[in-house]
Scaffold this motif. Sequence first.
Motif, mmCIF file in Angstrom:
data_model
loop_
_atom_site.group_PDB
_atom_site.id
_atom_site.type_symbol
_atom_site.label_atom_id
_atom_site.label_comp_id
_atom_site.label_asym_id
_atom_site.label_seq_id
_atom_site.Cartn_x
_atom_site.Cartn_y
_atom_site.Cartn_z
ATOM 1 N N CYS A 1 0.520 -0.849 -0.709
ATOM 2 C CA CYS A 1 -0.284 -0.184 0.099
ATOM 3 C C CYS A 1 0.500 1.363 -0.411
ATOM 4 O O CYS A 1 0.080 1.963 -0.717
ATOM 5 C CB CYS A 1 -0.856 -0.183 1.335
ATOM 6 N N MET A 2 1.866 1.359 0.550
ATOM 7 C CA MET A 2 2.688 2.161 1.143
ATOM 8 C C MET A 2 4.019 2.719 -0.509
ATOM 9 O O MET A 2 3.378 3.794 -1.196
ATOM 10 C CB MET A 2 3.919 2.396 1.989
ATOM 11 N N ALA A 3 4.124 1.735 -1.169
ATOM 12 C CA ALA A 3 4.298 1.427 -2.375
ATOM 13 C C ALA A 3 3.458 1.861 -3.602
ATOM 14 O O ALA A 3 3.526 2.803 -4.185
ATOM 15 C CB ALA A 3 4.631 0.193 -3.096
ATOM 16 N N LEU A 4 1.918 1.865 -3.415
ATOM 17 C CA LEU A 4 1.275 2.655 -4.513
ATOM 18 C C LEU A 4 1.486 3.686 -4.133
ATOM 19 O O LEU A 4 0.625 4.684 -5.463
ATOM 20 C CB LEU A 4 -0.768 2.271 -3.895
ATOM 21 N N LEU A 5 1.490 4.264 -2.337
ATOM 22 C CA LEU A 5 0.892 5.512 -2.334
ATOM 23 C C LEU A 5 2.413 6.340 -2.835
ATOM 24 O O LEU A 5 2.194 7.613 -3.321
ATOM 25 C CB LEU A 5 0.760 6.026 -1.194
ATOM 26 N N ASP A 6 3.332 5.692 -2.734
ATOM 27 C CA ASP A 6 4.655 6.325 -3.485
ATOM 28 C C ASP A 6 5.108 6.603 -4.624
ATOM 29 O O ASP A 6 5.227 7.871 -5.126
ATOM 30 C CB ASP A 6 5.902 5.661 -3.317
ATOM 31 N N ALA A 7 3.783 5.834 -5.320
ATOM 32 C CA ALA A 7 3.487 5.787 -7.185
ATOM 33 C C ALA A 7 2.825 6.401 -7.173
ATOM 34 O O ALA A 7 3.359 7.617 -8.521
ATOM 35 C CB ALA A 7 3.660 4.573 -7.894
#
Length: 522
Positions: free
Chosen positions: A179-185
């Motif tokens: 989820c954090m990778a999703l928001l980072d992207a």
Amino acid sequence: MREMFCFQCQQTAHNTGCDGKAGVCGKKADTANYQDELIGALIGLARAARAGTPTPHTDELILKGLFTTITNVNFNNETILQCKTEIEKEKAAVGPGQLDDYDLAALWAAGEDVRSLKSLILFGLKGMAAYAYHARALGRTDPAVNAFFYEALEAIGAEKTPDELLALVLKTGEVNLACMALLDAANTGAYGDPVPVTVPLTIEKGPFIVVSGHDLHDLKLLLDQTAGRGINIYTHSEMLPAHGYPELKKYPHLKGNFGTGWQNQQSEFHNIPAPILFTTNCLMPVRQSYSDRVFTTSVVSYPELTHIGDDKDFTPVIEKALECGGYPEDHPMTGMNGGSTVMTGFARNAVLSHAEQIVWLVREGKIRHFFLIGGCDGAAPTRSYYTDFARMTPPDTLILTLACGKYRLNDMDLGSIEGIPRVLDCGQCNDAYSAIRIALALAEAFGCGVNDLPLTLVLSWYEQKAVCILLTLLYLGLRNIYLGPTLPAFVSPNVLDFLVKQYNLTPTGDPKTDLEKILNRQ
């Protein structure tokens, strides 16, 4: 009025739980109970979705409902009940037949280990919902992340063994990493990769607006709507890292940062000649001396304050800024240690662009140790630990900061090592993803595991976003984490014993003693 029970944040009464007519955060008992009912309705919706066919609107309501119950987000009974009504309607639409909501009183009355593990999952879900909500605002979703919310919520309302719940605790950490990778992207895709920038703390004369919270999308919309209006925009608290994003920093009227940690807002906003827009937590009970200038949007809500709806028309905020007029002369402010500027923008790309130099400095003995000092800030006097710890770190060490805990030290001048500032701010709490990527890249460069790096995490926690980040760190197997200023009240002795034995999770103590122990362990 039925009394409340809440122990989801660090400031909870006596470090056991707020159980009277109001919480330490200012949330009244009826509001706390309505929030519990909202969570119970979400568990009912998860049951319906798992048995039926959820839609994108179902996903959105799950995120909205969980986010609404994070500490210092929503104090408004009316909007909480409206959200619950939406959830009940959606439950009837997506699920077969009548599926009951869950009574959260059953969770609070459960055996202490089951209660502890289910609380870790629930509070982790709340934090992860905030990150997924922000990503969704930028058009990014992940079906696997959405599906896990249903799985985990259903499990909270079901009979599960401690072993089953422990596995779900770690899975919460695993899914939160995605989820954090999703928001980072989402953030970097919309606004570019952050770059290091020095941010002034002086407020220039003339009309201005202070933007608090975490939502970069709302900030971008406000910047667009205020362009050419003679109104300056200042970030507050977790909005500070916005200054590092190229697509946001290009706005000339994004001027600087207002104030220090979020917990000081009641004094720093006293008679402020400007409006404040809260896009997310952390909103404290609003005082009369500035209540006519506070606006909320998204899931944030407070009785009798003007709320900016889904149309994101910030005209009322803009008109209030022009009416207030701002300061007649430049208004110098300082950080918590007297500094007049702070830095941010040291996300993974900015740091890893110096990876070869950093590796060389470590091998040459010029960098002895890395510290990640970050997390949520709060009002407890014992949080001076983090300032003292940073000040005591030797000049051959680097400090990475994250989240609003950075305000305890981000205005300190600790010098540099071969041109690299000793304090590198990685960004918001969700930017723990950047710090994780930095650690993994350095471990790869040194040909070792992350736990073999000269790296120690010294974390402060306050609310539920910190909980899901901790679960991610545990899922990744990181050991020797120092956590304070108190351990979570919802962690039972048996669960704590497991975390200490499995991960060497250590409560913060005396900063000098802790620092010596860390450096002597190398």
